[in-house]
Design a protein around this motif. Structure first.
Motif, mmCIF file in Angstrom:
data_model
loop_
_atom_site.group_PDB
_atom_site.id
_atom_site.type_symbol
_atom_site.label_atom_id
_atom_site.label_comp_id
_atom_site.label_asym_id
_atom_site.label_seq_id
_atom_site.Cartn_x
_atom_site.Cartn_y
_atom_site.Cartn_z
ATOM 1 N N LEU A 131 25.061 18.907 70.913
ATOM 2 C CA LEU A 131 23.801 18.663 70.599
ATOM 3 C C LEU A 131 22.974 19.661 71.592
ATOM 4 O O LEU A 131 22.151 20.286 71.254
ATOM 5 C CB LEU A 131 23.374 17.269 71.073
ATOM 6 C CG LEU A 131 23.520 15.977 70.044
ATOM 7 C CD1 LEU A 131 23.238 14.782 70.831
ATOM 8 C CD2 LEU A 131 22.680 16.345 68.815
ATOM 9 N N SER A 132 23.425 19.731 72.721
ATOM 10 C CA SER A 132 22.828 20.672 73.890
ATOM 11 C C SER A 132 22.984 22.180 73.415
ATOM 12 O O SER A 132 22.160 23.097 73.442
ATOM 13 C CB SER A 132 23.361 20.474 75.235
ATOM 14 O OG SER A 132 22.978 21.363 76.293
ATOM 15 N N PHE A 133 24.306 22.471 72.766
ATOM 16 C CA PHE A 133 24.506 23.647 72.090
ATOM 17 C C PHE A 133 23.523 23.975 71.098
ATOM 18 O O PHE A 133 23.070 25.194 71.200
ATOM 19 C CB PHE A 133 25.963 24.005 71.608
ATOM 20 C CG PHE A 133 26.340 24.948 70.976
ATOM 21 C CD1 PHE A 133 26.686 26.237 71.394
ATOM 22 C CD2 PHE A 133 26.291 24.994 69.473
ATOM 23 C CE1 PHE A 133 26.752 27.117 70.515
ATOM 24 C CE2 PHE A 133 26.716 25.881 68.633
ATOM 25 C CZ PHE A 133 26.945 27.153 69.378
ATOM 26 N N SER A 134 23.122 23.052 70.281
ATOM 27 C CA SER A 134 22.390 23.234 69.067
ATOM 28 C C SER A 134 20.949 23.632 69.663
ATOM 29 O O SER A 134 20.081 24.336 69.139
ATOM 30 C CB SER A 134 22.248 21.916 68.278
ATOM 31 O OG SER A 134 23.823 21.986 67.638
ATOM 32 N N VAL A 135 20.503 22.620 70.519
ATOM 33 C CA VAL A 135 19.063 22.805 70.942
ATOM 34 C C VAL A 135 18.759 23.891 71.607
ATOM 35 O O VAL A 135 17.787 24.817 71.488
ATOM 36 C CB VAL A 135 18.692 21.511 71.836
ATOM 37 C CG1 VAL A 135 17.434 21.685 72.497
ATOM 38 C CG2 VAL A 135 18.715 20.198 71.159
ATOM 39 N N PHE A 136 19.716 24.167 72.702
ATOM 40 C CA PHE A 136 19.508 25.710 73.483
ATOM 41 C C PHE A 136 19.726 26.809 72.541
ATOM 42 O O PHE A 136 19.426 27.890 72.769
ATOM 43 C CB PHE A 136 20.404 25.568 74.668
ATOM 44 C CG PHE A 136 19.868 24.622 75.868
ATOM 45 C CD1 PHE A 136 19.126 25.463 76.970
ATOM 46 C CD2 PHE A 136 20.194 23.439 75.988
ATOM 47 C CE1 PHE A 136 18.579 24.617 77.852
ATOM 48 C CE2 PHE A 136 19.656 22.809 76.972
ATOM 49 C CZ PHE A 136 18.803 23.280 77.943
ATOM 50 N N GLY A 137 20.481 26.531 71.561
ATOM 51 C CA GLY A 137 20.800 28.016 70.662
ATOM 52 C C GLY A 137 19.462 28.215 69.847
ATOM 53 O O GLY A 137 19.069 29.270 69.627
ATOM 54 N N PHE A 138 18.800 27.021 69.716
ATOM 55 C CA PHE A 138 17.396 27.294 68.869
ATOM 56 C C PHE A 138 16.493 27.665 70.018
ATOM 57 O O PHE A 138 15.650 28.843 69.517
ATOM 58 C CB PHE A 138 17.001 26.096 68.491
ATOM 59 C CG PHE A 138 15.569 25.929 67.966
ATOM 60 C CD1 PHE A 138 15.330 26.172 66.645
ATOM 61 C CD2 PHE A 138 14.533 25.340 68.589
ATOM 62 C CE1 PHE A 138 14.219 26.454 66.212
ATOM 63 C CE2 PHE A 138 13.157 25.132 68.246
ATOM 64 C CZ PHE A 138 12.872 25.925 66.594
ATOM 65 N N LEU A 139 16.403 27.228 71.206
ATOM 66 C CA LEU A 139 15.491 27.748 72.388
ATOM 67 C C LEU A 139 15.698 29.221 72.496
ATOM 68 O O LEU A 139 14.591 30.039 72.928
ATOM 69 C CB LEU A 139 15.607 26.768 73.425
ATOM 70 C CG LEU A 139 15.016 25.460 73.225
ATOM 71 C CD1 LEU A 139 15.360 24.773 74.662
ATOM 72 C CD2 LEU A 139 13.456 25.222 72.721
ATOM 73 N N ALA A 140 16.850 29.719 72.418
ATOM 74 C CA ALA A 140 17.196 31.126 72.553
ATOM 75 C C ALA A 140 16.557 32.009 71.946
ATOM 76 O O ALA A 140 15.852 33.094 72.448
ATOM 77 C CB ALA A 140 18.505 31.362 72.531
ATOM 78 N N GLY A 141 16.117 31.845 70.658
ATOM 79 C CA GLY A 141 15.547 32.625 69.657
ATOM 80 C C GLY A 141 14.108 32.787 70.071
ATOM 81 O O GLY A 141 13.136 33.709 70.294
ATOM 82 N N LYS A 142 13.366 31.391 70.599
ATOM 83 C CA LYS A 142 12.042 31.523 71.040
ATOM 84 C C LYS A 142 11.870 32.240 72.234
ATOM 85 O O LYS A 142 10.833 32.629 72.757
ATOM 86 C CB LYS A 142 11.786 29.996 71.152
ATOM 87 C CG LYS A 142 11.848 29.019 69.996
ATOM 88 C CD LYS A 142 10.887 29.486 68.878
ATOM 89 C CE LYS A 142 10.907 28.568 67.660
ATOM 90 N NZ LYS A 142 9.888 28.954 66.493
ATOM 91 N N LEU A 143 12.886 32.189 73.183
ATOM 92 C CA LEU A 143 12.915 32.869 74.495
ATOM 93 C C LEU A 143 12.974 34.259 74.591
ATOM 94 O O LEU A 143 12.696 34.776 75.367
ATOM 95 C CB LEU A 143 13.853 32.179 75.472
ATOM 96 C CG LEU A 143 13.545 30.638 76.070
ATOM 97 C CD1 LEU A 143 14.659 29.967 76.831
ATOM 98 C CD2 LEU A 143 12.124 30.520 76.818
#
Length: 292
Positions: A147-159
């Motif tokens: 779950l953490s992998f998925s959420v932070f993977g999505f946030l990486a694109g925003k950041l």
């Protein structure tokens, strides 16, 4: 039977890809597959992985293990020679191999690749063999990391366009080092709940790192090489993960018991993440033209 569920999932994925992904087959292509490069690199990795596997039974000083290690270096030298001879048709073409920013992205990827595979493999092993959970419970134990992998993977694109690739991958490697360090304090009485913080932190670091380093790799090369660069980084992830997991498995197998072996292996992984942090903070840099 446990793997049977992969069959219907694969069929569904195949159907979706067939229906959704447009056909972009090139009309003409004069490129050739670098069979010699693939073979020499594969043989090098095979020799190294066999050495890791056999060292547990026969020891480091065994002529067989030493011979396999020598074979690894010989095949690596052969791979370098082949790549130089093949030129632009090489598995890693000269213009990509000579790109300093791409190479450092690849080095960081190689250093990090073991962590994800080690977490996926050894945490369920610990839960089933030491904590006596079922296979289903052990698999579900990885949910916090995924779950953490998925959420932070999505946030990486925003950041990415906000703070830049260097800060993201540097922070990601520190998170992975911290996650592995927390998980390394494992012993036979460790409760699952005490593993959750390390799993969440590790998954977050991997999510930030993987998507960002791939973006770096495909943007620092010529646009015509973008897909190739992404494929090479993926190759680094798989090859580094295989070698890293082999090394981790050897460390665990040679320890007095599984918990202490995981402790030693995860401590090594944390050190690899620190080395990757140094590479990222000093050398990894995206194409500034891709950052708004």
């Amino acid at each position: 039977m446990d793997f049977f569920i992969n069959l219907p999932v694969s069929v569904i994925a195949l159907y979706v890809c067939w229906r959704v992904i447009p056909d972009d087959s090139p009309e003409s292509c004069d490129e050739h597959i670098d069979y010699a490069g693939i073979t020499s690199l594969s043989m090098a990795l095979l020799a190294l992985l066999l050495a890791f596997d056999l060292v547990v039974d026969v020891g480091f000083k065994s002529p067989l293990v030493l011979g396999l290690i020598i074979a690894f270096f010989l095949f690596i030298c052969l791979f370098a020679f082949v790549e130089n001879r093949v030129g632009q048709q090489a598995l890693i073409p000269p213009d990509v191999a000579g790109n300093r920013r791409f190479i450092f992205a690849g080095i960081a990827t190689l250093l990090i690749s073991a962590l994800f595979f080690a977490g996926l493999f050894f945490i369920p092993q610990f839960l089933t063999n030491i904590r006596n959970t079922s296979a289903m419970q052990a698999g579900m134990g990885l949910i916090p990391m995924m779950l953490s992998f998925s959420v932070f993977g999505f946030l990486a694109g925003k950041l990415y366009d906000v703070i830049g690739a260097k800060k993201i991958v540097s922070a990601a490697t520190l998170l992975m080092a911290l996650g592995m360090y927390i998980l390394s304090h494992i012993h036979k009485d460790t409760q699952y709940t005490s593993l959750i913080p390390g799993l969440v932190i590790l998954g977050g670091g991997i999510g930030l790192f993987n998507s960002t380093i791939t973006t770096v790799a495909i943007t620092v090369v010529d646009e015509s090489r973008a897909s190739l660069a992404g494929a090479i980084i993926f190759m680094f992830q798989i090859a580094g993960g295989a070698v890293g997991l082999g090394l981790n498995t050897t460390i665990v197998a040679m320890a007095k018991d599984m918990p202490s072996g995981i402790d030693h292996a995860f401590t090594l992984n944390a050190c690899l993440a620190i080395f990757a942090f140094v590479v990222c903070i000093l050398f990894v840099e995206a194409d500034k033209n891709t950052i708004n």
